[in-house]
Design a protein around this motif. Structure first.
Motif, PDB file in Angstrom:
ATOM      1  N   ALA A 139      17.501  28.878  28.061  1.00  0.00           N
ATOM      2  CA  ALA A 139      16.763  27.921  27.234  1.00  0.00           C
ATOM      3  C   ALA A 139      16.228  28.592  25.974  1.00  0.00           C
ATOM      4  O   ALA A 139      16.282  28.020  24.874  1.00  0.00           O
ATOM      5  CB  ALA A 139      15.622  27.311  28.035  1.00  0.00           C
ATOM      6  N   GLY A 199      19.039  20.734  20.122  1.00  0.00           N
ATOM      7  CA  GLY A 199      18.099  20.283  21.133  1.00  0.00           C
ATOM      8  C   GLY A 199      18.431  20.946  22.459  1.00  0.00           C
ATOM      9  O   GLY A 199      19.361  21.752  22.557  1.00  0.00           O
ATOM     10  N   LEU A 200      17.685  20.603  23.484  1.00  0.00           N
ATOM     11  CA  LEU A 200      17.843  21.176  24.827  1.00  0.00           C
ATOM     12  C   LEU A 200      18.132  20.080  25.832  1.00  0.00           C
ATOM     13  O   LEU A 200      17.540  18.997  25.772  1.00  0.00           O
ATOM     14  CB  LEU A 200      16.553  21.900  25.235  1.00  0.00           C
ATOM     15  CG  LEU A 200      16.444  22.341  26.710  1.00  0.00           C
ATOM     16  CD1 LEU A 200      17.335  23.550  26.987  1.00  0.00           C
ATOM     17  CD2 LEU A 200      14.996  22.656  27.081  1.00  0.00           C
ATOM     18  N   VAL A 244      10.534  24.547  28.946  1.00  0.00           N
ATOM     19  CA  VAL A 244      10.090  24.000  27.667  1.00  0.00           C
ATOM     20  C   VAL A 244       9.514  25.110  26.787  1.00  0.00           C
ATOM     21  O   VAL A 244       9.844  25.228  25.596  1.00  0.00           O
ATOM     22  CB  VAL A 244       9.051  22.886  27.889  1.00  0.00           C
ATOM     23  CG1 VAL A 244       8.384  22.491  26.574  1.00  0.00           C
ATOM     24  CG2 VAL A 244       9.704  21.669  28.540  1.00  0.00           C
ATOM     25  N   PHE A 277      12.312  27.444  25.499  1.00  0.00           N
ATOM     26  CA  PHE A 277      13.105  26.813  24.443  1.00  0.00           C
ATOM     27  C   PHE A 277      12.352  26.827  23.117  1.00  0.00           C
ATOM     28  O   PHE A 277      12.910  27.196  22.075  1.00  0.00           O
ATOM     29  CB  PHE A 277      13.453  25.376  24.850  1.00  0.00           C
ATOM     30  CG  PHE A 277      14.180  24.597  23.808  1.00  0.00           C
ATOM     31  CD1 PHE A 277      15.466  24.958  23.413  1.00  0.00           C
ATOM     32  CD2 PHE A 277      13.588  23.489  23.205  1.00  0.00           C
ATOM     33  CE1 PHE A 277      16.140  24.224  22.437  1.00  0.00           C
ATOM     34  CE2 PHE A 277      14.262  22.752  22.242  1.00  0.00           C
ATOM     35  CZ  PHE A 277      15.539  23.132  21.857  1.00  0.00           C
ATOM     36  N   MET A 332      14.258  17.304  23.372  1.00  0.00           N
ATOM     37  CA  MET A 332      14.547  17.849  24.696  1.00  0.00           C
ATOM     38  C   MET A 332      14.935  16.706  25.629  1.00  0.00           C
ATOM     39  O   MET A 332      14.229  15.702  25.716  1.00  0.00           O
ATOM     40  CB  MET A 332      13.334  18.602  25.251  1.00  0.00           C
ATOM     41  CG  MET A 332      12.919  19.802  24.432  1.00  0.00           C
ATOM     42  SD  MET A 332      11.572  20.741  25.217  1.00  0.00           S
ATOM     43  CE  MET A 332      10.283  19.494  25.278  1.00  0.00           C
ATOM     44  N   PHE A 362       9.667  15.669  26.912  1.00  0.00           N
ATOM     45  CA  PHE A 362      11.059  15.212  26.924  1.00  0.00           C
ATOM     46  C   PHE A 362      11.157  13.827  26.290  1.00  0.00           C
ATOM     47  O   PHE A 362      10.362  12.943  26.576  1.00  0.00           O
ATOM     48  CB  PHE A 362      11.603  15.189  28.354  1.00  0.00           C
ATOM     49  CG  PHE A 362      11.821  16.561  28.927  1.00  0.00           C
ATOM     50  CD1 PHE A 362      12.971  17.273  28.641  1.00  0.00           C
ATOM     51  CD2 PHE A 362      10.853  17.151  29.724  1.00  0.00           C
ATOM     52  CE1 PHE A 362      13.163  18.551  29.143  1.00  0.00           C
ATOM     53  CE2 PHE A 362      11.039  18.435  30.232  1.00  0.00           C
ATOM     54  CZ  PHE A 362      12.196  19.133  29.943  1.00  0.00           C
TER      55      PHE A 362
END
Length: 321
Positions: A175, A184-185, A199, A202, A212, A291
């Motif tokens: 990440a 983005g993730l 989170v 990242f 995310m 998210f």
């Protein structure tokens, strides 16, 4: 805008059934979808594995949902071909398609007969593929000699807005790395304290301010026991660490590795409950972590009931936030 997506699991259902499910999901209030992209199912019990890229054109024509796909360019797929496929979908359906890029699993990639590299080489290869695809989407003529080889490639059909490339990660280390290059993730559901680490990693790696996405493995059924049994029957081969899932060669090997796993262990890896309110509470915790897209994967086979009940009791409550 918050997206609540339906996950189209090609390993579990025929493409024709998935087409009906995404149409039903849109009618129920879902506003996004995510497609898997495998050559093999995760276990022989699942028993399906349609070609996702053929299906995507039909699904995007049949609905107005946004769609993503989790893809591993570099071995089974040449990045120039994936760039062409993604550009075509993005041109036909503007700003409705994105691609998640990951380093892949041996079970799917070994079919080419090529050597399966160690993880850091797979990451290097993935980053090369991402750079190649982005260059092609910008209209460049690409020649590249590295972990992948490209000679004089140029895309003549491109979208005005290229697809976003979302980095797929299941560990904080990955990440953090994808934060430096991805748009983005996307990761998978787990306990809040573990998701928080993803989170933070990242964002620390360069992902601050980037979107995310979370693929949520859940099992909803008419009873708690049915939900547990359905999760065990369909998804127990997916509970292993990434280092195991990426290295085993066949679906049968994954199935054999789960022979002695107790059913209750599934609760640590899949959100199991027959109560929509409990699922809503879990999903609200995900949103609190930042998210912006939740893709719901009901891992058992009871798809129609899941879509209808969540469309009535869960999706509207989430979209009001």
């Amino acid at each position: 805008m918050l997206k609540i997506g339906y996950h189209a699991s090609h390993e579990q259902f025929k493409p024709s059934a998935l087409l009906k499910y995404v149409q039903q999901a849109e009618q129920a209030g879902f506003n996004a979808s995510l497609s898997s992209d495998h050559f093999f199912p995760w276990s022989p019990d699942q028993g399906e594995s349609g070609f996702a890229w053929s299906w995507l054109g039909a699904a995007m024509q049949a609905t107005s949902l946004t769609f993503g796909i989790v893809n591993a360019p570099g071995q089974r797929y040449h990045p120039a071909i994936i760039a062409q496929a993604a550009a075509t979908l993005a041109e036909m359906f503007p700003e409705r398609f994105w691609i998640a890029a990951g380093s892949g699993q041996y079970i799917n990639e070994h079919i080419t007969g090529e050597h399966w590299p160690v993880k850091h080489i797979r990451n290097e290869r993935l980053k090369e593929c991402v750079d190649i695809m982005r260059a092609l989407w910008q209209g460049e003529t690409v020649t590249h000699h590295g972990h992948v080889v490209v000679e004089d490639a140029k895309l003549y059909t491109r979208a005005e807005t290229p697809p976003q490339i979302i980095g797929a990660a299941v560990t904080p280390e990955t990440a953090e790395w994808v934060g430096s290059w991805a748009d983005g993730l996307i990761t998978t559901s787990r306990p809040p304290e573990e998701l928080k680490k993803m989170v933070e990693a990242f964002r620390r790696g360069g992902g601050e301010g980037k979107p995310m996405y979370l693929k949520v493995q859940l099992s909803y059924a008419t009873t708690d026991n049915d939900a547990l049994n359905g999760a065990y029957e369909q998804w127990r081969t997916n509970i292993f660490a990434s280092s195991v899932l990426t290295e085993l060669r066949t679906a049968k090997q994954l199935q054999l590795a789960t022979e002695d796993i107790p059913k209750e262990v599934m609760r640590k890896h899949v959100r199991i409950s027959h109560e929509p309110e409990q699922h809503l509470e879990w999903l609200q915790q995900d949103l609190e972590l930042g998210f912006s897209q939740l893709i719901l994967h009901n891992v058992n086979l009871q798809q129609e009931r899941f879509i209808n009940v969540f469309g009535e009791k869960v999706v509207p409550a989430l979209l009001k936030q």
